[in-house]
Design an enzyme around this catalytic site. Structure first.
Site, PDB file in Angstrom:
ATOM      1  N   THR A  98      -8.971 -10.148   3.494  1.00 42.15           N
ATOM      2  CA  THR A  98      -8.529  -8.888   2.897  1.00 42.15           C
ATOM      3  C   THR A  98      -7.015  -8.819   3.042  1.00 42.15           C
ATOM      4  O   THR A  98      -6.492  -8.699   4.152  1.00 42.15           O
ATOM      5  CB  THR A  98      -9.181  -7.683   3.595  1.00 42.15           C
ATOM      6  OG1 THR A  98     -10.598  -7.741   3.373  1.00 42.15           O
ATOM      7  CG2 THR A  98      -8.651  -6.378   3.027  1.00 42.15           C
ATOM      8  N   LYS A 173     -11.032  -3.920  -3.557  1.00 44.32           N
ATOM      9  CA  LYS A 173     -11.292  -3.735  -2.115  1.00 44.32           C
ATOM     10  C   LYS A 173     -10.423  -2.617  -1.546  1.00 44.32           C
ATOM     11  O   LYS A 173     -10.894  -1.768  -0.780  1.00 44.32           O
ATOM     12  CB  LYS A 173     -11.020  -5.049  -1.381  1.00 44.32           C
ATOM     13  CG  LYS A 173     -11.138  -4.992   0.149  1.00 44.32           C
ATOM     14  CD  LYS A 173     -12.557  -4.819   0.604  1.00 44.32           C
ATOM     15  CE  LYS A 173     -12.673  -4.699   2.123  1.00 44.32           C
ATOM     16  NZ  LYS A 173     -12.487  -5.969   2.833  1.00 44.32           N
ATOM     17  N   LYS A 248      -5.943  -1.388   9.141  1.00 41.32           N
ATOM     18  CA  LYS A 248      -5.324  -2.464   8.346  1.00 41.32           C
ATOM     19  C   LYS A 248      -5.555  -2.233   6.849  1.00 41.32           C
ATOM     20  O   LYS A 248      -4.617  -2.316   6.044  1.00 41.32           O
ATOM     21  CB  LYS A 248      -5.904  -3.817   8.748  1.00 41.32           C
ATOM     22  CG  LYS A 248      -5.465  -4.971   7.846  1.00 41.32           C
ATOM     23  CD  LYS A 248      -6.336  -6.189   8.009  1.00 41.32           C
ATOM     24  CE  LYS A 248      -6.066  -7.202   6.900  1.00 41.32           C
ATOM     25  NZ  LYS A 248      -6.973  -8.365   6.950  1.00 41.32           N
TER      26      LYS A 248
END
Length: 300
Positions: A98, A173, A248
């Protein structure tokens, strides 16, 4: 297929094991000795380096902590050649880390310039999804490269969605996890408010889970023990999906917000809340543990 799997942590190892169980020839590597030991114990051959693993692979899958790790691994250094340099021409690179959208696009460009194929394919579903091969993959890349990657992704996941061109898997995402972060805070705040008003957890759950408040953060990741027995709240908020990882991901969303100029006040506030959570006890807790912060900071 001959697959190199780089990054054998909590997510990468079960993903690699599912590929092995499907009959693929997998060689792994990780810079963390404990991860290497765990892979060997699970029966996955481990190379001496990422370069050694990639040199004979048809497909290179990376599951790394950050975009910088991905770019550095692809590019290499003066002393050490990168993965792109050692891989055979036309190797398919699948990055399931990611990372930021612009970093994903940089990785695509580097792979293409080196004569390879590339997709960004971040995942949703956490460790449980990785173990059970029920992950959701959000994929960015050309139609041809997506079709080449899809059979492998379907081994590791239940849902594989082609989101568009380079970087758009990461874009999906980022947007999805911004929704998740905001909704988990909202659910936690509602339960704390319900507590103060004298409403039982079960009563609130029974109403909201069958009304307009229904969402994944409530019906799967319910932040109080009882209504959803499998939620992290029933095991003292063991992750799951750790607060540090949510922080994050919301940081990546914040970068995208800055880049695009979107007026995303809830996204920015969720980032602020989870940053504070992750800098304290929440770093290793499931992100639904934010309910304890809300309780602690609520007026007596």
């Amino acid at each position: 297929m001959r697959i190199s799997f780089l990054g054998l942590g909590h997510m990468g190892l079960p993903m690699a094991l599912n590929l092995v169980r499907a009959g693929h020839d997998v060689v792994g590597f990780d810079v963390v000795p404990a991860a290497i030991d765990a892979a060997r114990a699970a029966g996955i051959p481990v190379a001496d380096s990422g370069q050694d693993a990639a040199a004979s692979a048809e497909v290179v899958i990376t599951m790394l902590p950050s975009g910088r790790h991905v770019i550095d691994a692809y590019r290499g250094s003066v002393e050490t050649p990168g993965l792109l340099a050692v891989a055979a021409s036309g190797t398919l690179f699948i990055d399931s880390s990611t990372i930021a959208v612009d970093e994903a696009r940089e990785a695509h460009a580097l792979a293409e310039a080196a004569g390879h194929r590339s997709v960004d394919a971040p995942v949703s579903g956490g460790v449980v999804g990785a173990e059970n091969a029920t992950l959701a993959f959000m994929v960015g890349g050309t139609d041809e490269d997506f079709e080449a990657a899809r059979p492998l992704l379907e081994v590791m996941g239940r849902r594989v969605v082609h989101c568009g061109g380079a970087g758009l898997g990461q874009a999906a995402k980022v947007c999805n996890n911004m929704i998740l972060g905001i909704s988990q805070i909202a659910v936690a705040e509602a339960f704390v408010l319900g507590e103060r008003l004298g409403l039982s957890h079960q009563a609130l759950f029974d109403v909201a889970s069958n009304a307009s408040g229904q969402c994944w953060a409530l019906t799967t990741n319910c932040p109080v023990p009882g209504p959803v027995p499998t939620s992290p709240a029933n095991r003292d908020f063991q992750p799951g999906f750790a607060g540090a990882l949510m922080n994050k991901d919301l940081g990546l969303a914040e970068q995208a917000i800055e880049l695009t100029g979107v007026d995303a006040r809830m996204g920015r506030l969720a980032r602020e809340i989870y940053e504070e959570f992750a800098n304290g006890a929440g770093a290793g807790q499931d992100f639904s543990g934010i309910i304890n912060t809300i309780r602690a900071e609520s007026r007596a």
